[in-house]
Structure formats: C-alpha cells, structure tokens
Scaffold this active site. Structure first.
Site, mmCIF file in Angstrom:
data_model
loop_
_atom_site.group_PDB
_atom_site.id
_atom_site.type_symbol
_atom_site.label_atom_id
_atom_site.label_comp_id
_atom_site.label_asym_id
_atom_site.label_seq_id
_atom_site.Cartn_x
_atom_site.Cartn_y
_atom_site.Cartn_z
ATOM 1 N N ASP A 136 0.951 2.524 3.763
ATOM 2 C CA ASP A 136 0.147 3.635 3.225
ATOM 3 C C ASP A 136 1.047 4.856 3.058
ATOM 4 O OD1 ASP A 136 -3.005 5.278 4.225
ATOM 5 O OD2 ASP A 136 -1.930 5.172 2.313
ATOM 6 N N HIS A 148 -10.925 1.127 1.507
ATOM 7 C CA HIS A 148 -10.684 2.271 2.397
ATOM 8 C C HIS A 148 -12.029 2.542 3.040
ATOM 9 C CE1 HIS A 148 -9.400 6.564 3.299
ATOM 10 N NE2 HIS A 148 -10.717 6.634 3.395
ATOM 11 N N ASN A 170 -5.491 9.864 7.240
ATOM 12 C CA ASN A 170 -6.826 9.304 7.235
ATOM 13 C C ASN A 170 -6.729 7.819 6.924
ATOM 14 O OD1 ASN A 170 -9.641 9.404 7.421
ATOM 15 N ND2 ASN A 170 -9.874 9.695 5.218
ATOM 16 N N ASP A 217 -9.186 3.535 -3.045
ATOM 17 C CA ASP A 217 -8.483 4.078 -1.883
ATOM 18 C C ASP A 217 -8.312 5.583 -1.930
ATOM 19 O OD1 ASP A 217 -5.140 4.267 -0.648
ATOM 20 O OD2 ASP A 217 -6.954 4.133 0.546
ATOM 21 N N ASN A 275 -5.019 6.414 -6.824
ATOM 22 C CA ASN A 275 -5.615 7.757 -6.708
ATOM 23 C C ASN A 275 -4.660 8.840 -7.167
ATOM 24 O OD1 ASN A 275 -4.002 7.276 -4.424
ATOM 25 N ND2 ASN A 275 -5.157 8.719 -3.162
ATOM 26 N N ARG A 328 2.142 9.000 -6.408
ATOM 27 C CA ARG A 328 1.738 10.299 -6.957
ATOM 28 C C ARG A 328 2.038 10.499 -8.438
ATOM 29 N NH1 ARG A 328 -1.206 10.556 -2.603
ATOM 30 N NH2 ARG A 328 -0.156 11.192 -0.688
ATOM 31 N N HIS A 334 0.850 -1.208 0.000
ATOM 32 C CA HIS A 334 0.000 0.000 0.000
ATOM 33 C C HIS A 334 0.877 1.245 0.000
ATOM 34 C CE1 HIS A 334 -3.944 1.906 1.721
ATOM 35 N NE2 HIS A 334 -3.251 2.809 1.070
ATOM 36 N N HIS A 340 3.714 14.131 0.898
ATOM 37 C CA HIS A 340 3.153 15.460 0.627
ATOM 38 C C HIS A 340 4.246 16.491 0.811
ATOM 39 C CE1 HIS A 340 -0.989 14.177 0.343
ATOM 40 N NE2 HIS A 340 -0.867 13.524 1.485
#
Lengths: 313, 424, 174
Positions: free
Chosen positions: B305, B179, B278, B152, B94, B64, B60, B309
């Site tokens: 996960d 998710h 989250n 997700d 995503n 990006r 997981h 960022h």
C-alpha cells in the site's frame, strides 16, 4: 526548570509540577496590592493565537501577561475552521517574523501546539488543543484544590460529565494522578471511554460515585450542540441522571464536598442554580487562581534566544 | 546479457534456500546447479552468503499519476520498486481523475510503457468517479487488461451497488479488491480507537468498523460467486474473519502490509504523522495475530500500500495530514530485518507471499529461479545494511518511519530478462 | 577564601545598625522591611532589638525576584517567594534592610517593588555590610560595617536562621 514550552501535563516531571504549584502563590499575593503589575516580563511579547472562541481563557492569559508587564498581541484569527491551504508552517513562519517571545495557542486540532512549538523559538503555551490537553487549567485546578487540602495525596476527586470530548478531564485527571490524588470519572456510558487511562475508577451512577467518598466533585460543561450523533437523549435526562440536582446538592452540602467547574457553567444541566451560592464552591477561586497559575507558567518558561538553533525535538 | 551468479542461497516457495550457482544467458536461466563454470566472456557475480530469489511483485501501490505528481509519478514509483527488489506492480485507481474507464487505463498504461523499466498493471474503479453510486466503465477497462476492480481509499458504502458490480463483473472473470471500513464509524480516519486515541484526544476508528465491512464484502462475494480480495487487513479479528470464511469455502484472498506487522499505535508517540495511515496501526495483539495469519497462510500475499505524500502535507497537524506511508523501497529489507533475521519465518514465505502469489492473483505466472525460466531475480545480502536516507530513495516522497534508519539487509542486484535493473 | 567577619563581628555590626535606627524609630513609627533572602533575617534581628526597647514598629518582607534586571546573568531564575506587606504602605516611613550593599541594583529593584505597594512618606536604607563598588547612585542611611573588597571578589554571607551559622567569607579571585 529549563523548559521552552508548556504543552501538556504528560511531559512535566513531578519536580516541575511541584515548582509551578509552589510558584503560583507569590503571584497570587500580588493581586492584593494596589499596583498588581511587576516588571518581570517587561519588553517581552506574548502573542495570543486563539482559533477557538474563548473569553475566559483568553482574558485570563491576557491579564496574566499584562501583570508581568509583557506586551500582549491578540492575532484575532478567524474562528471558523482553518482553511485547508493554511498549514502550520505558514502560520509559524509569520509568527517567527514577528519575533514573539511567547505564543499562547488554542485550536480545535489536537497536537497543533506541539507542531508549532517544534518550529519556533518562542515559548508555546497550549491553551487547549481539541480534546487533547489544557495544561494551565489542570494547574489552576490543582492549585485551587491544594488551597482546600494542602496535603493532596490520598484525596479523592470525581470528574463528572462529557469525559470523551474533554481536554480538561484529560489534563486535570492526569495532574491529580501525578499528585497522588485518586480520580474517578462519572458520566453517561457513551461519554466515559472504556479505553481511558489506567488508575481511574469509572462510574455511570452518581449515587454510587458519591458513596465512593470524593472530597471534591469536578463538573464538566456538557453540550448537546457538539454532538454529530447523540450521546445522550436530552439535557433534561442528563440533569436528572448525571447532574447535581437539588437532592444531590443537599447530600453534597451535607458531606462538605467541594464543587469545581472550569466554566462557563450550564445552569440546569450540570448543576442546579443553588450550587452557585454554595460556600464550598471553588469555582470563583479557580478563576482567580487561573491568572496566578498562568503568570507562574509565563515566568518560568524559557524561550530560545536568537543565537540558539530551533530545537526540533 | 549473461552472467554467472556463484555460491548464492537460492530461494523458492518451498523449503529453505539451497546453495547453488545460477547461469543467466540472454535473459534466460540457462542452468542452476553446483559448481557451474562461467563460459567464455561471461562475468561472475559473487553471491556467497547472499540470497538469490525470484523478484518481488507488489499488488498494491499508489503512484499518484495522473493528478498528484508532486507526490509521486510512474517513473519515480517504478524506480522505487526496483530499488526495493520489486519488478512488477499493480497501481490503485484513486488518482485525479480516477481510473474508471478504458481511456484512463489507456493513458496510464501508455505512460508506463514510456517511462517504466518494469511492467506496470493497474486496477480500475468499481464505481464512476469512485463516488460509490454508478458503475465504472468496466468493459472498457477489461479490454485493456484490467482484472482487479477496487474503490480503494474508500469502501463501496452502498452494499447494493457492490453486489450488482460483483454480479456483473464476475462474469468477465474480474475480481474485487476491498478497502474495508464503515464510514459512519470511522470518525476523522486518523488512528485506532483505543488507549492512544484517548490520550491524544482524537476520535479513533474502531477495528470493528473494518471488520464489519470485511464481513459484509465477503458475504456479498459468497452470495454472488465473486472473488473478493481483502486489502490491508489490520486487526486480529480481521484476520480471523478471513480465516473463518476461507474455512467455509468462500472465494476470498487477503493481503497484509509490512507496517501492520511491524508497527502499532504506540509508535505514533506525540502525533507523528509518519505513523498515520488508513487502516490505522492498532495494537501489539493485532501485530501478533497478523503475523500468525501470515505464517498460517490466511494472508495470501504481502502488499505495501505504498502511499507517497509530500513532506509539506505530512507536516500538518495530525488530523489534517494525509494517510499513508511509502513501502516499496523498505518492504523487503524491513521484513528481513524484523522477521527473517529474527527467525520468525524464512525466505520461502517471502518468495511465496511477496513474489509468487501476487503474480498469481493477477493471473500471471510466478517467476522462479529455475532452469529454462526467464531471468527475473534479485540478489539480497542478509549481512549488508541499508540506510534509508533521502539520497538512497528513488521515490519522490520520503514519508516512511524508516527514514534515515539503517536496517539489516540489502538488495544488491535486480535482473529482469536481458536487463540488469540495479546493481550495487 | 577567608572568614572576614565571625559571629562576634556580625553581632557588633547588627548592634551598630540598631543603635542608628533606634533614634529614627523613636521619633516616628517606622516599617522595617527586609529584602529576601538574608535581608529579612537581619531585619528580624533589628525588630527583636526594637521590641526589647519597647519601640513600636511595623515589619514586612519583600521578595524582589520579579523586579531584578540581571536575570540574564542567572542560569536559572531563583525560586520566587511571597512578599509580606501587611501594613499600609501609603504614608509609611520605610527602612529597607539588606545584608550586603554592593552595586546597588538590588536596592533599585526593591525601590520599584516598594512603590508598587503604595506611596511611602520616606524610604531609608539599612545594610549590614557595605562593600562598595556602586554602579548606580544609591547610598545607605545606616551601615553596620564597611568591608574593603575588590570588584571581582565574592562576599558570602551566612546567617543562623537561613544558613545555620553566622559568618561572612571573602573569596578573592586571582
């Protein structure tokens, strides 16, 4: 006190609290003079950064700053939600360039004043951030109640209304607890969080709350518009069940209980009209004391000088 | 590429590590035993006091790419993986645009082949655009090897859509990764609903939001015969939900992330966005229950996960800052520092849950330090230290609470086949 | 460190001040305004003497912290105290009272403070001790005692009500 910022009640020590409460008095004394100004902050600039509309808090700070002879600049930022592109850093860099000594911030994002304070040498005062804190309100509330009860410890105050969304409830309750006052929360079950702070008695019935024996009832403003999903059915029902109805007011008046409210008041919702003429309503004193309390805060904060590095604590 | 790893403690899925030597020749484990001698010209690697384990696999991660390459890209993400002792990853879809078709899958896998030194797998969206309404191009993705479908970042809000997707894709042998949360309950998706959310004055997301959705997704899987894999479980009741359904024979697997084992909501302190993700950090009781679930085997695997960022983005106010922390480089060392060094569990659990089971989930053979197997292993020094400075990290982003911290343990060597991917 | 004025000497200085102020106070009603801290205690003693002599007068106290221009020299701001001016400032005959007159800056601040209360008819200055070294053109109208000091010396005044005893010490710096 060698503090740069005034962001919340939690970070204040008991000594600092006692100092500020004590020091509001000399400022209040100035209001009786013909010249209400003193030159203590002459040449200093106070920037008002109010992202949320507010006439009373904004004007209270402006009057406080001007009575200290500071220059007040209202940045008149748009009241709509901050655009995603504009970050804290961009705002703060602009402010740094203006070399403000004090920045008074009100914003709907909790934690924003702290983020600003970390990035600027100016003294940052939190004038309300989201549902998190409103420390100057708490200060003026404590100062006001102290005028009625010079020895606060052992007193009881009941805070009633929308606790969940209220920064006033959070800061004011925290300060009163620090001063040894017993605090109770009253409101609809959906607006008084069960995961609230320790040491506060939770009531969902007004009459039971009055039997607890508060010395003062602190009413919070309740709004229907704020709710995305309903927390209570209607303002009429709210007034009947949780408001100071005429009946409850008779009882409150009979027992000599003081009434407080941060304003602005919603007549017919939190309280009935009669309360506004009550001798033991401290609402107007709160407004007057707000200026004195804010003067004390401005006087005692220490912005960093140019030679010091920005303190990223 | 040949070498003899001498004197290490060899770890496997069962039992405590056993001291031994490992001879690697031409990318294959030629021999495992005691007192092996290095053949002519083969160098020795001294692994005395160190762990020799199968390399890790993270099921997981968020790389990006395409669309947000300022945060991370496949090249940097895979190097970060290697830095953390990981030699295989499953990307989440995503991205921007999302990975919801054969074309999109093809693009990222091509890129991976060009820039990555380790195999990269990708999951695909359940719904087109990850919007939750129409089904994605499932067959196209399947043909390129996708086995995991997930939206997700969000749940599939409409259970009817999820049910149909499950009925449809299960016949292809694909499985679903969930998710879990109920959007209407989640508020601004900033932090757990509880003591800290009250203090900080931000509407919290209650644990029941995640638990309700978990239960829903597992029931749908149960009804349709699908295999559902619950991602990043964060609460005690969440753990118990998985356990309850496993006891009743549902085809459910679940993962837990190191940060939900290690941190809780109090760590947020004064709005520190490096503790914001989250599902959010919850309470100490949840930490304890998740650890219990991991030890018991309720959680099939550990997955980070990994959610990079930019500093700029994380520097915003708490509600606006994006959710997520990185994990690839810190997972193994932090799990060692907090749990293995503290005696909570051993290397067998790590090998099983962070190396073998993740590969099995993806239909791959686990790697092992055994004679005849391809060499895909790491050497880990439990007495060494790792300081997660910006210089150390290979990821483009540094949004981890471990930034500039020093933890016990260090990945010293990563080998895959004929390649030494990392040697310190 | 040496005690340059003991209790007796201070008593004499106060008496000297009172003698001078009496004449003025008898001619027209004065308002004795003590400057906190210690100036107020000196003012109290003057007022006590005026009362004994049955000379009517007004009394007030002034905290001038908000008017000081030397904040940068202080590590911490001194704690504020309230001022108390309950008589009508407009048209009043003010006698400002302080314990030590040095550079004159305190008095300048006090003048600003007084005029923010109103417009007095006249302001005079009474000091228990004048130690010289003025930095601005301010001169006292009434002096209890003059003290020879060097610029860098410290004069420490202690008064009964504020400090528990009456004594003035001079600390010389080498």
């Amino acid at each position: 006190m060698a503090r740069k910022d005034f962001l919340d009640i939690a970070s204040l020590s008991r000594e600092e609290v006692d100092l500020l409460l004590d020091q509001a008095t000399p400022f209040k004394e100035l209001f009786t003079r013909s010249v209400k100004k003193v030159p203590a902050l002459k040449g200093k600039s106070v920037l008002m950064l109010f992202y949320e509309p507010s006439t009373r808090t904004l004007s209270s700070f402006e009057v406080a700053a001007k009575r200290l002879s500071a220059d007040v600049i209202d940045l008149d930022v748009p009241h709509s939600s901050v655009t995603k592109g504009e970050t804290v850093k961009d705002t703060v860099d602009t402010l740094q360039a203006m070399r403000a000594d004090y920045i008074v911030v009100r914003h709907k994002m909790a934690g924003l004043p702290r983020a600003i304070a970390r990035q600027t040498k100016a003294s940052v005062i939190n004038a309300g951030d989201g549902a998190h804190a409103h420390p100057t309100q708490a200060l003026l509330d404590a100062f006001t109640l102290k005028e009625a009860f010079p020895d606060l410890s052992g007193r009881k105050i009941l805070i009633a209304g929308d606790i969940l969304h209220s920064r006033v409830a959070r800061s004011t309750s925290r300060l009163f607890l620090k001063l040894g006052v017993e605090v109770g929360f009253l409101g609809p079950g959906s607006l008084v969080p069960r995961t609230g702070p320790e040491g506060i008695t939770r009531f969902t019935d007004f009459d039971e709350a009055l039997r607890w024996g508060p010395d003062a009832v602190y009413l919070l403003r309740v709004q229907m518009e704020r709710q995305e999903v309903q927390y209570f059915p209607s303002v009429h029902e709210y007034h009947r069940v949780y408001g100071v109805t005429q009946e409850r007011f008779e009882r409150i008046r009979g027992e000599g209980i003081y009434i407080m409210h941060p304003g602005p008041v919603n007549r017919g919702v939190e309280l009935c009209h009669e309360v506004m003429d009550y001798e033991r309503s401290l609402i107007n004193q709160q407004v007057e004391n707000g200026i004195a309390a804010r003067m004390a805060v401005l006087y005692w904060l220490k912005p960093q000088t140019d030679s010091e590095e920005v303190n990223r604590e | 590429m040949s070498f003899l790893i001498k004197g290490g403690e060899i770890a496997g899925e069962e039992g405590a590590p056993v001291r031994g030597d490992v001879l690697v020749e031409d990318g294959v484990i030629k021999a495992v035993g005691q007192n092996l001698e290095a053949p002519e010209g083969v160098r020795e690697v001294d692994a005395d006091g160190k762990i020799v384990a199968p390399a890790m696999f993270d099921a997981h991660v968020h790389f990006r790419e395409p669309g947000q390459e300022h945060k991370e890209d496949i090249a940097h993400g895979t190097e970060a993986a290697i830095n953390g002792g990981v030699t295989g990853v499953v990307m989440m879809p995503n991205t921007s645009p999302v990975i919801d078709s054969g074309a999109a899958v093809g693009t990222v896998l091509d890129k991976a082949r060009q820039v990555s030194r380790i195999p990269v797998y990708t999951s695909g969206c359940i719904t087109k655009g990850r919007i939750g309404e129409e089904l994605a191009g499932i067959d196209g993705m399947r043909n390129l090897g996708v086995v995991m479908l997930t939206d997700d970042g969000d749940p599939v809000a409409n259970p009817a859509v999820l049910k149909n997707a499950m009925e449809y894709a299960t016949s292809f042998g694909m499985f679903f990764a969930s998710h879990c949360e109920v959007p209407e309950l989640s508020g601004p998706r900033a932090l757990n609903e509880g003591k800290v959310s009250y203090q900080l004055g931000i509407k919290g997301s209650p644990a029941c939001s995640e638990e309700i959705c978990m239960d829903r997704d597992i029931r749908l899987a149960y009804a349709t015969g699908a295999h559902v894999h619950i991602q990043h479980v964060s609460s005690a009741i969440g753990m118990k939900t998985v356990r309850w359904w496993k006891e009743r024979g549902a085809k459910v697997t679940a993962e837990v992330a190191p940060h939900h084992l290690i941190f809780n909501e109090e760590d947020i302190g004064e709005y520190d966005t490096y503790y914001k993700m989250n599902p959010p950090l919850r309470t100490l009781e949840d930490n304890a229950a998740l650890l219990e679930g991991l030890k018991e085997g309720v959680f099939d695997l550990i997955a980070t996960d990994h959610a990079p960022h930019g500093e700029f983005e994380k520097g915003q106010d708490f509600v606006s800052a994006p959710n997520g922390i990185t994990g690839l480089e810190t997972a193994l060392v932090s799990l060692h520092d907090r749990f293995i060094a503290a005696g909570e569990f051993g290397w067998d659990l790590i090998v099983k849950r962070y190396s073998a089971e993740p590969r099995r989930l993806m239909g791959l053979d686990p790697v092992a330090v055994e004679e005849g197997k391809p060499a895909e292993l790491i050497v880990f020094d439990p007495t060494g230290e790792t300081t997660f400075s910006r210089d150390f990290m290979r990821s483009k982003s540094v949004n981890t609470p471990f930034l500039d911290q020093t933890l016990k343990g260090r990945v010293d060597l990563v080998v895959r086949g004929r390649e030494v991917l990392l040697e310190r | 460190m040496a005690v340059v004025l003991d209790e007796n000497a201070i008593g004499e200085a106060v008496a000297t001040l009172v003698e001078q102020i009496r004449a003025t106070a008898q001619r027209s009603r004065v308002a004795i305004v003590g400057i906190r801290s210690r100036g107020d205690e000196v003012a109290e003693r003057i007022c006590a003497a005026l009362e004994e002599a049955k000379i009517e007068h007004d009394y007030g106290m002034l905290d001038i912290s908000l008017y000081r221009d030397d904040l940068s020299h202080l590590a911490e701001n001194p704690k504020l105290q309230s001022s108390e001016i309950i008589f009508q400032m407009d048209g009043a005959e003010i006698v400002l009272v302080d314990d030590v007159l040095f550079t004159g800056r305190t008095i300048r601040a006090a003048l600003d403070a007084v005029t923010d209360y109103g417009r007095p008819a006249r302001i005079q200055l009474a000091v228990l001790i004048d130690r010289g070294h003025r930095e601005i053109p301010i001169q006292p109208d009434y002096v209890g005692v003059k003290l020879e000091t060097a610029r860098m010396d410290h004069v420490i005044v202690r008064l009964k009500k504020t400090d528990g005893e009456d004594a003035v010490e001079l600390v010389t710096t080498p």
